[in-house]
Design a protein around this motif. Sequence first.
Motif, short mmCIF file in Angstrom:
data_model
loop_
_atom_site.label_atom_id
_atom_site.label_comp_id
_atom_site.label_asym_id
_atom_site.label_seq_id
_atom_site.Cartn_x
_atom_site.Cartn_y
_atom_site.Cartn_z
N LEU A 301 0.77 -1.12 -0.24
CA LEU A 301 -0.09 -0.13 -0.02
C LEU A 301 0.85 1.17 0.10
CD1 LEU A 301 -2.88 -0.72 2.34
CD2 LEU A 301 -3.07 -0.52 -0.02
N LEU A 302 2.06 1.34 0.90
CA LEU A 302 2.84 2.42 0.85
C LEU A 302 3.54 2.50 -0.73
CD1 LEU A 302 4.30 1.94 4.51
CD2 LEU A 302 2.72 3.98 3.83
N GLN A 303 3.77 1.57 -1.30
CA GLN A 303 4.39 1.75 -2.30
C GLN A 303 3.23 2.37 -3.47
OE1 GLN A 303 5.91 -2.17 -3.49
NE2 GLN A 303 7.42 -2.09 -1.96
N ALA A 308 0.00 10.09 5.32
CA ALA A 308 0.41 9.95 6.50
C ALA A 308 -0.08 8.84 7.33
CB ALA A 308 0.07 11.33 6.99
N GLU A 309 -1.27 8.47 7.01
CA GLU A 309 -1.69 7.26 7.77
C GLU A 309 -1.26 6.12 7.81
OE1 GLU A 309 -4.53 5.24 10.14
OE2 GLU A 309 -3.95 7.15 10.22
N GLY A 310 -0.70 5.70 6.39
CA GLY A 310 -0.09 4.70 5.94
C GLY A 310 1.35 4.45 6.74
N TRP A 311 2.15 5.87 6.84
CA TRP A 311 3.49 5.60 7.37
C TRP A 311 3.32 5.61 8.87
CZ3 TRP A 311 7.55 4.13 5.02
CH2 TRP A 311 7.57 4.47 3.66
N ASN A 312 2.16 6.23 9.52
CA ASN A 312 1.80 6.01 10.90
C ASN A 312 1.61 4.75 11.24
OD1 ASN A 312 1.35 7.25 13.64
ND2 ASN A 312 -0.85 6.46 12.93
N LEU A 313 0.86 3.87 10.50
CA LEU A 313 0.68 2.45 10.72
C LEU A 313 2.19 1.69 10.69
CD1 LEU A 313 -2.50 1.57 8.67
CD2 LEU A 313 -2.15 1.61 11.15
N GLY A 330 9.67 6.03 9.81
CA GLY A 330 8.24 6.11 9.41
C GLY A 330 7.31 7.34 9.82
N TRP A 331 7.48 7.67 10.95
CA TRP A 331 6.96 8.97 11.68
C TRP A 331 7.39 10.04 10.97
CZ3 TRP A 331 6.96 5.97 16.55
CH2 TRP A 331 5.70 5.38 16.82
N LYS A 332 8.81 10.06 10.60
CA LYS A 332 9.21 11.22 9.79
C LYS A 332 8.51 11.09 8.50
CE LYS A 332 12.36 14.42 8.60
NZ LYS A 332 12.30 15.81 9.48
N GLU A 337 4.38 13.75 4.57
CA GLU A 337 3.32 13.74 3.74
C GLU A 337 2.36 14.68 4.39
OE1 GLU A 337 2.44 11.85 1.32
OE2 GLU A 337 4.13 10.51 1.40
N ASP A 338 2.25 14.78 5.64
CA ASP A 338 1.43 15.93 6.58
C ASP A 338 1.91 16.61 7.40
OD1 ASP A 338 -0.75 17.28 7.23
OD2 ASP A 338 -1.95 15.62 7.97
N SER A 339 2.85 17.79 6.98
CA SER A 339 3.45 18.41 7.80
C SER A 339 2.68 19.45 8.81
CB SER A 339 4.50 19.28 7.14
OG SER A 339 3.74 20.40 6.45
#
Length: 552
Positions: A301-303, A308-313, A330-332, A337-339
């Motif tokens: 999915l991330l690819q 932001a939600e995906g990287w948070n997961l 990941g959080w970075k 994605e959503d600063s």
Amino acid sequence: MGKVGLVFGLLAVLLAQKRPLKKNPSSGPARDTAGWRAAAPPFVRAVGLFTQGLYEESAEYFSRAAELAPNSPAIHHYLARLAYHQGDYIRMLTHAEKAYREDPNSLWVALGYVAALELNNQAAQALTVLDRLSQAFPTESEVAWRLAEAYRRLGKWEKADAWYRRLQHLGGSYEEVIRARVQMWIEAGELGRALAIVDSALAVWPSHEVYWELQARLHELGRNFPALIRTVQRLLDLDPANSTAWAIVLAYPELFEETWGDEGWERYLNSYLVPAEVKYALLRQVDFLEEEDYYATLRTLLQQAPTAEGWNLYARYWSARGAWDSAAWGWKQALLEDSLKLSGYAPYLYALWRLGGGDSLAREVERALDAYPGQGFLLLWQGVSLAQRKAWKEALGAFRRGWPLLPKPADTALMQVALYYQACAEAASGALAASTAEQLEKLFHPSVGKALLTVMSLRHGLPEGVVNAPLPSEVPSPYREWIHMWVALRAQRPEEARRAASVADTAAVLPLEMWEDIFTRLGPSLLGAAYHRWRARAEKQYPLASLWRSLP
């Protein structure tokens, strides 16, 4: 529709036109015409300001125009609109009534008068005007709509429904009317009537998503879950991306887990028609994948659609496994994605601290404070970063500013970290506050809190009595060995301190400050071969710590 704002929105057509001459050949019309010509310039200026939302600025020009043409329905119509925006409904009614008396045959002037009557709780008189309008304009859909809404507000459901049905035949928005009728019967407590309306619409338009959505919500209200599942499935067959269907699925995942099974969930996860945000929500809320399949699906999915939600997961997946370097990364990415998402900084900064903090933590904290000054949790992290660099005075200032601004309820992990470093800063300054010691014991397990206070007293040579109660007999490792090491160092028994450190080496995780004490107080000469082995272990655990730059 049916709201005053919408009615007045329909009045945007400029009504500044001269009224037809009356049959009575008097001097009135000539004077009115002359007055209107004189009033036209300030009126046009007023309308220009009004349409820009400059209501107060337009008031002066409207008043001047009204003085020059006191009987103009257009001017009184706009004065009513102005009063509405100023919240003066009584004055609005005065001008709307004046406009209506001057030009009762104007549809929009009359509807403006109806709106003013309704806002002044004169429903009966408003209905009288609307009935008169329905006779004068029998095919006008706006009149039918206003009558339906008026009867609905009075709780006269059957009359309202009759006007809604008439509106359907007058060319009004069929979908909008169906929505209004359904909502009205919900308000009346007649779910069966509402369902009958939707079923009738679906019989004519069996593939209309809006009507299936209405049916789903009605089944949800009626707690008819078997029917709800069937309707949601029908919606997803029509449109796998339907937001209403997925909102219901995510609200009642247990219903669909039993119905769909693992294969059903995976089918939607693998469908390119299902939006990425829905897939991320499924991964977050529904437990139907094995660990390896979960991670593989998340990476795919991330690819395909990084969010932001995906990287948070992704970050939470790795933080749960203690891989704080992957979690921080990941959080970075989530922040990239959503600063603008302030809450994204909280787990990111915590992950950096778990990796040793250092310059990376200091840099990210300052960057966040530049974007969000005055945020309590960021000021606490600033205090932590300053304390790690032993800027004790500045750290205490940041803590003092941060605590009052911290929202409630606050994150326990942040409070523990911040209070620990605040206690370190106070102890280093020679005065550990009793309130800080008390809060530290409350936030941590009592035995851990007492052990930390004892370590701080020993590290900074505080006088006896800083710790208010005796140390519990069962102090957990590695705090027990940390205390023993400092007691031996204070007694100048370095070999005993080394043995205590060797025992602590068996613990899974040692605090960064304990490693600092081991390396700086014991050193390579006393530790021997263990120095490099322990340093490699500590540096792997805390790669961001500034400590490694100062060690041999």
